[in-house]
Motif scaffolding. Structure first.
Motif, mmCIF file in Angstrom:
data_model
loop_
_atom_site.group_PDB
_atom_site.id
_atom_site.type_symbol
_atom_site.label_atom_id
_atom_site.label_comp_id
_atom_site.label_asym_id
_atom_site.label_seq_id
_atom_site.Cartn_x
_atom_site.Cartn_y
_atom_site.Cartn_z
ATOM 1 N N LYS A 7 -4.329 1.004 -14.660
ATOM 2 C CA LYS A 7 -3.424 1.878 -13.916
ATOM 3 C C LYS A 7 -3.681 3.343 -14.256
ATOM 4 C CE LYS A 7 1.314 2.783 -12.768
ATOM 5 N NZ LYS A 7 2.699 2.570 -12.949
ATOM 6 N N ARG A 10 -6.908 4.379 -12.513
ATOM 7 C CA ARG A 10 -6.647 4.573 -11.085
ATOM 8 C C ARG A 10 -5.945 5.901 -10.840
ATOM 9 N NH1 ARG A 10 -2.301 0.866 -9.346
ATOM 10 N NH2 ARG A 10 -1.067 2.526 -10.222
ATOM 11 N N ASP A 11 -4.905 6.170 -11.614
ATOM 12 C CA ASP A 11 -4.140 7.402 -11.425
ATOM 13 C C ASP A 11 -4.995 8.640 -11.702
ATOM 14 O OD1 ASP A 11 -2.002 5.870 -10.686
ATOM 15 O OD2 ASP A 11 -0.943 6.055 -12.593
ATOM 16 N N GLN A 12 -5.884 8.562 -12.673
ATOM 17 C CA GLN A 12 -6.783 9.686 -12.958
ATOM 18 C C GLN A 12 -7.733 9.931 -11.787
ATOM 19 O OE1 GLN A 12 -8.491 8.353 -16.667
ATOM 20 N NE2 GLN A 12 -7.103 9.652 -17.878
ATOM 21 N N VAL A 15 -5.555 11.544 -8.938
ATOM 22 C CA VAL A 15 -5.188 12.928 -9.241
ATOM 23 C C VAL A 15 -6.397 13.858 -9.132
ATOM 24 C CG1 VAL A 15 -4.416 14.470 -11.094
ATOM 25 C CG2 VAL A 15 -3.178 12.363 -10.630
ATOM 26 N N HIS A 21 -4.648 5.875 -3.239
ATOM 27 C CA HIS A 21 -3.930 4.627 -3.455
ATOM 28 C C HIS A 21 -4.032 3.748 -2.213
ATOM 29 C CE1 HIS A 21 -1.954 5.563 -7.236
ATOM 30 N NE2 HIS A 21 -1.733 6.791 -6.785
ATOM 31 N N GLU A 28 -2.067 -3.096 -5.917
ATOM 32 C CA GLU A 28 -2.184 -2.065 -6.956
ATOM 33 C C GLU A 28 -3.544 -1.375 -6.910
ATOM 34 O OE1 GLU A 28 0.115 -1.056 -9.281
ATOM 35 O OE2 GLU A 28 1.562 -2.270 -8.179
ATOM 36 N N TYR A 30 -6.991 0.792 -5.275
ATOM 37 C CA TYR A 30 -7.319 2.142 -4.836
ATOM 38 C C TYR A 30 -8.655 2.098 -4.114
ATOM 39 C CZ TYR A 30 -10.342 2.156 -8.965
ATOM 40 O OH TYR A 30 -11.298 1.843 -9.898
#
Length: 151
Positions: A7, A10-12, A15, A21, A28, A30
């Motif tokens: 997670k 993915r978020d990095q 951003v 996403h 969940e 990407y």
């Protein structure tokens, strides 16, 4: 611990503008973003996504036109749930029954002259039949888009 690490990764990517996403509920995943590409696909559920508006692909419509068509959402839900793709040229839903992941669209518009990757939904020409599947070939479970590779 592994789920948390995935997670965070993915978020990095999201951003930093290297990924978006997935829009499919309960997914969940990407999708990688590549320069000069208009579409991409979720690495988990394989949903084809528009890089610009971050919704399902809409080959024959602009992002604004697609967002205005709320009735299209129910069709997209069916396509996502059955893992079907839209032809990137004409927008007609296509389903792969067997064979390799490079398929031709035989709609009245494309007439078998346009091809696509059934894994990521990108338009491919005949010359990309094998080069788009670098790691496992056209019969594998992945493609360059899903592996984060250009082209």
């Amino acid at each position: 611990m592994l789920v948390l690490r995935e997670k965070l990764h993915r978020d990095q990517l999201v951003v930093s503008g290297k990924a978006i996403h997935c829009i499919v509920p309960d997914c969940e995943g990407y999708a990688f973003i590549f320069p000069n590409e208009q579409t991409t696909a979720c690495i988990v559920c394989r949903a084809s996504l528009c890089v610009k508006c971050k919704r399902g692909t809409h080959p024959t419509l602009t992002c604004v036109e697609n967002q205005a068509l709320s009735a299209n959402d129910s069709l997209d839900d069916i396509l996502f749930s059955r893992k079907w793709k839209r032809c990137p040229c004409c927008g007609i839903p296509v389903e792969k029954i067997e064979g390799c992941n490079y398929i031709a669209c035989f709609s009245p518009i494309c007439k078998g002259k346009k091809g696509l990757c059934y894994k990521c939904g990108k338009e491919l020409d005949e010359e990309q039949h094998f080069s788009h599947y670098t790691n496992k070939g056209p019969y594998g479970d992945t493609c360059n888009t899903l592996d984060g590779l250009p082209g």
